[in-house]
Design a protein around this motif. Sequence first.
Motif, PDB file in Angstrom:
ATOM      1  N   ARG A  19       0.795  -1.202  -0.022  1.00 35.31           N
ATOM      2  CA  ARG A  19       0.045   0.086  -0.093  1.00 35.31           C
ATOM      3  C   ARG A  19       0.947   1.376  -0.101  1.00 35.31           C
TER       4      ARG A  19
ATOM      5  N   TYR B 240       1.696   2.124  -3.492  1.00 37.39           N
ATOM      6  CA  TYR B 240       0.492   2.092  -4.501  1.00 37.39           C
ATOM      7  C   TYR B 240       0.633   3.511  -5.310  1.00 37.39           C
TER       8      TYR B 240
ATOM      9  N   TRP C 151      -5.048   5.192  -2.155  1.00 39.72           N
ATOM     10  CA  TRP C 151      -5.445   3.842  -2.128  1.00 39.72           C
ATOM     11  C   TRP C 151      -6.974   3.844  -1.542  1.00 39.72           C
TER      12      TRP C 151
ATOM     13  N   ASP D 175      -9.040   6.524  -7.039  1.00 37.77           N
ATOM     14  CA  ASP D 175      -8.191   5.179  -7.013  1.00 37.77           C
ATOM     15  C   ASP D 175      -8.147   4.636  -8.428  1.00 37.77           C
TER      16      ASP D 175
ATOM     17  N   GLY E 102      -5.035   3.107  -9.229  1.00 37.98           N
ATOM     18  CA  GLY E 102      -4.027   1.975  -9.001  1.00 37.98           C
ATOM     19  C   GLY E 102      -2.835   2.020 -10.113  1.00 37.98           C
TER      20      GLY E 102
END
Length: 287
Positions: A74, A77, A81, A201, A203
């Motif tokens: 995380r 990331y 997140w 988010d 990613g």
Amino acid sequence: MSDHAQVFERHRRRLQALAYRMLGSLGEAEDAVQDTYLRWHGQEIGALRSPEAWLVTACTRLCIDRLRAAKVEREAYTGPWLPEPVVGPDAGFEVELAESLSMAFLLVLERLSPPERAAYLLRQAFDYDYPQIADIIGKSEAACRQLVSRAEKHLREGRPRFDADASAARDLARRFAAATESGDPAAFAGLLADDAILWSDGGGKAIAALNVIHGADRCARFFAGIARKRRDGHSRQLCRVNGQPGYIVYENGAVVSVFTFDIADGVIRGIFVVRNPDKLARLEALH
């Protein structure tokens, strides 16, 4: 169905509810529950004082281990997140725990250490007493009280508030969805708190804001800019997302994003947009 399976199925919903709130991922939660079952299958049921206590203990400790392992992932990331969204009335989770299911609440829980998160959820969301929590986590009652106290201190300022009028909250989500179609920042007037915050988010796998956006004006201009670039083939479906009003956005029939909100005092305080396709795969399968 074997005795082990029957007993386990009676407690599966509670284990899923706990694991998702601990991990913020449906897939990881299902894996934790499955690992709990594999360990459970080797137990002598008659020798256990409380099957529920054994199962909750095993699941909680597995989730703590998974959270510790996920910390590095995380931190690396791409962009903000967010938890994997849960769409539907309760999606297999306990309705009475809806407040602790919200995206806003789960995001605030990220501030806690894994033991703090476990102790806090067990106490405040699932109503276990301190002797039970001590047995589950494997610490003294005094240590568990300290964990919950520290968690409450960390969460006090960031804990979301909720609009008591569900109908008004749904209407606000509908009006926000319509505003995002307009391409006009003025369409958001009266919808957003002055200090509204947007988390998006992607990613690193879908287009999204790489940083959290602060302020009503900046949030409105962000969505207006997206609307001006939007291609044909978009549609949306209002629904409940993590127990709160929200909606799914489709592009030519495929799920491309899920919106949900932190709503209080008649305005939107937080906007949460999940665009990472890995977190939308289950919705694709349901569509």
